[in-house]
Design an enzyme around this catalytic site. Structure first.
Site, short mmCIF file in Angstrom:
data_model
loop_
_atom_site.label_atom_id
_atom_site.label_comp_id
_atom_site.label_asym_id
_atom_site.label_seq_id
_atom_site.Cartn_x
_atom_site.Cartn_y
_atom_site.Cartn_z
N PRO A 2 42.52 34.53 40.36
CA PRO A 2 43.48 34.04 40.52
C PRO A 2 44.41 34.10 41.54
O PRO A 2 44.82 34.60 40.76
CB PRO A 2 43.31 32.97 39.53
CG PRO A 2 42.92 33.42 38.06
CD PRO A 2 42.74 35.00 38.81
N GLU A 3 44.97 32.96 42.65
CA GLU A 3 45.80 32.87 43.11
C GLU A 3 46.47 31.74 43.41
O GLU A 3 45.73 30.96 43.06
CB GLU A 3 45.57 33.80 44.47
CG GLU A 3 44.78 34.88 45.13
CD GLU A 3 44.78 35.67 45.87
OE1 GLU A 3 45.33 35.18 47.29
OE2 GLU A 3 43.02 36.23 46.07
N HIS A 94 36.80 35.31 23.81
CA HIS A 94 37.81 35.95 24.48
C HIS A 94 38.84 34.43 24.46
O HIS A 94 39.67 34.76 25.05
CB HIS A 94 37.84 36.66 25.57
CG HIS A 94 35.84 37.93 25.68
ND1 HIS A 94 37.41 38.61 24.98
CD2 HIS A 94 35.38 37.97 26.61
CE1 HIS A 94 34.83 39.60 25.50
NE2 HIS A 94 34.54 38.96 26.39
N ARG A 113 39.43 40.31 30.13
CA ARG A 113 40.46 42.25 30.27
C ARG A 113 41.75 41.55 29.83
O ARG A 113 42.49 42.78 29.79
CB ARG A 113 40.51 41.83 31.96
CG ARG A 113 39.05 41.82 32.71
CD ARG A 113 38.77 41.86 33.59
NE ARG A 113 39.35 43.61 33.69
CZ ARG A 113 39.65 44.66 34.82
NH1 ARG A 113 38.67 43.95 36.31
NH2 ARG A 113 39.45 45.76 35.13
N ARG A 157 61.18 45.67 57.65
CA ARG A 157 59.58 45.72 56.29
C ARG A 157 58.87 47.71 56.93
O ARG A 157 58.74 47.41 58.16
CB ARG A 157 58.48 45.06 56.14
CG ARG A 157 59.54 44.24 54.33
CD ARG A 157 59.75 43.38 54.47
NE ARG A 157 59.82 43.00 52.90
CZ ARG A 157 59.69 42.30 51.85
NH1 ARG A 157 58.86 43.00 51.35
NH2 ARG A 157 60.76 41.97 51.37
#
Ligand SMILES: [Zn+2]
Length: 278
Positions: A2-3, A94, A113, A157
């Site tokens: 997920p973002e 889970h 996980r 950067r």
């Protein structure tokens, strides 16, 4: 994984279905999921509190509680926050945390996980953000990222553009998938040095970041073949049908027909068109 668009979709779900409810009880079975405080401290900080507001910063969900504390949720690799209508609903494998609400429904955190986490943050800075998240960078949608701000973040950067987009201390919320889609939209190669962009390229990148993320939010995020990402009600996202480069190695570029390339960069895989990105 997920973002920002997936987390924002879950946030909107919370706003619709659990804001205003009061926590009746908390049941923790996964010790790794609650790791900044003991399960007893976590439960005590939530029990009896009303959920007042559903916020988000980067990939973090921030649920404001009536006593001023914040329930912080990070899904990480495989976490799912689900809202089920009743305690009798079958419990998925889970499931590490169950939060019972005063209408009989439950919030459940499922995470095979176990990289994801929940905690209650009591300390906030002057802007009302949990001190624990002080290092998070600019949220491209909440902070309305423009070329000026992006240009300042890019200056000096030495990293690649891809590594820059993934750095949560610079921009918060972008991961591997949306970084690739954003760079395709901006027509910039992932291995370009971040500080080398011209002002016109910075403007293109700022626009691509906001457009790609906003379109993905509109389509409720991306669910990949593993169907791991689901929203609060367990439904899949639809932005995967719009992916131009991610997961499309070897397939023709939607703009020019050149096969999409896949390369290792910043320890991750990067997908791009070598012909129309420069
Ligand atoms: Zn192309």
């Amino acid at each position: 994984v997920p973002e920002l668009p997936e987390v924002e979709t879950v946030r909107r779900g919370l706003e619709r279905s659990v804001i205003g409810r009061r926590v009746q009880s908390v049941h923790v079975t996964g010790r790794r999921t609650i790791r900044r405080q003991t399960p007893a401290e976590f439960g005590a900080a939530l029990t009896g509190r009303q959920l007042l507001v559903a916020g988000r910063r980067g990939k973090y969900l921030l649920i404001g509680l009536e006593d001023g504390a914040t329930l912080v949720v990070h899904l990480r690799m495989s976490g799912q926050l689900l809202h089920v209508p009743g305690a009798a609903e079958p419990v998925a494998d889970h499931t590490h945390v169950r939060i019972a609400l005063d209408d009989g429904s439950e919030l459940r955190f499922v995470d095979p996980r176990t990289f994801g986490e929940l905690f209650v943050a009591a300390e906030h800075d002057s802007a009302g953000r949990p001190v624990a998240l002080a290092a998070l960078g600019t949220d491209p949608l909440l902070d309305r990222l423009g070329p000026g701000r992006l240009g300042r973040l890019l200056a000096n950067r030495r990293t690649s553009l891809k590594a820059f987009l993934l750095d949560q201390h610079a921009l918060a919320g972008i991961g591997n998938l949306y970084a690739d889609e954003i760079l395709f939209r901006a027509r910039l190669l992932p291995d370009r040095r971040a500080a080398s962009l011209t002002p016109a390229e910075v403007r293109r990148l700022a626009l691509a970041v906001r457009q790609v993320l906003a379109e993905a939010v509109e389509l409720r995020g991306s669910s990949l073949r593993d169907a791991r990402y689901r929203d609060l009600q367990g439904d899949l996202g639809a932005f995967q049908s719009r992916h131009a480069v991610y997961g499309r190695a070897g397939q023709p570029c939607i703009r020019c027909g050149t096969p999409i390339e896949r390369a290792k960069l910043a320890g991750r895989s990067a997908h791009f068109c070598g012909a129309c990105q420069r």
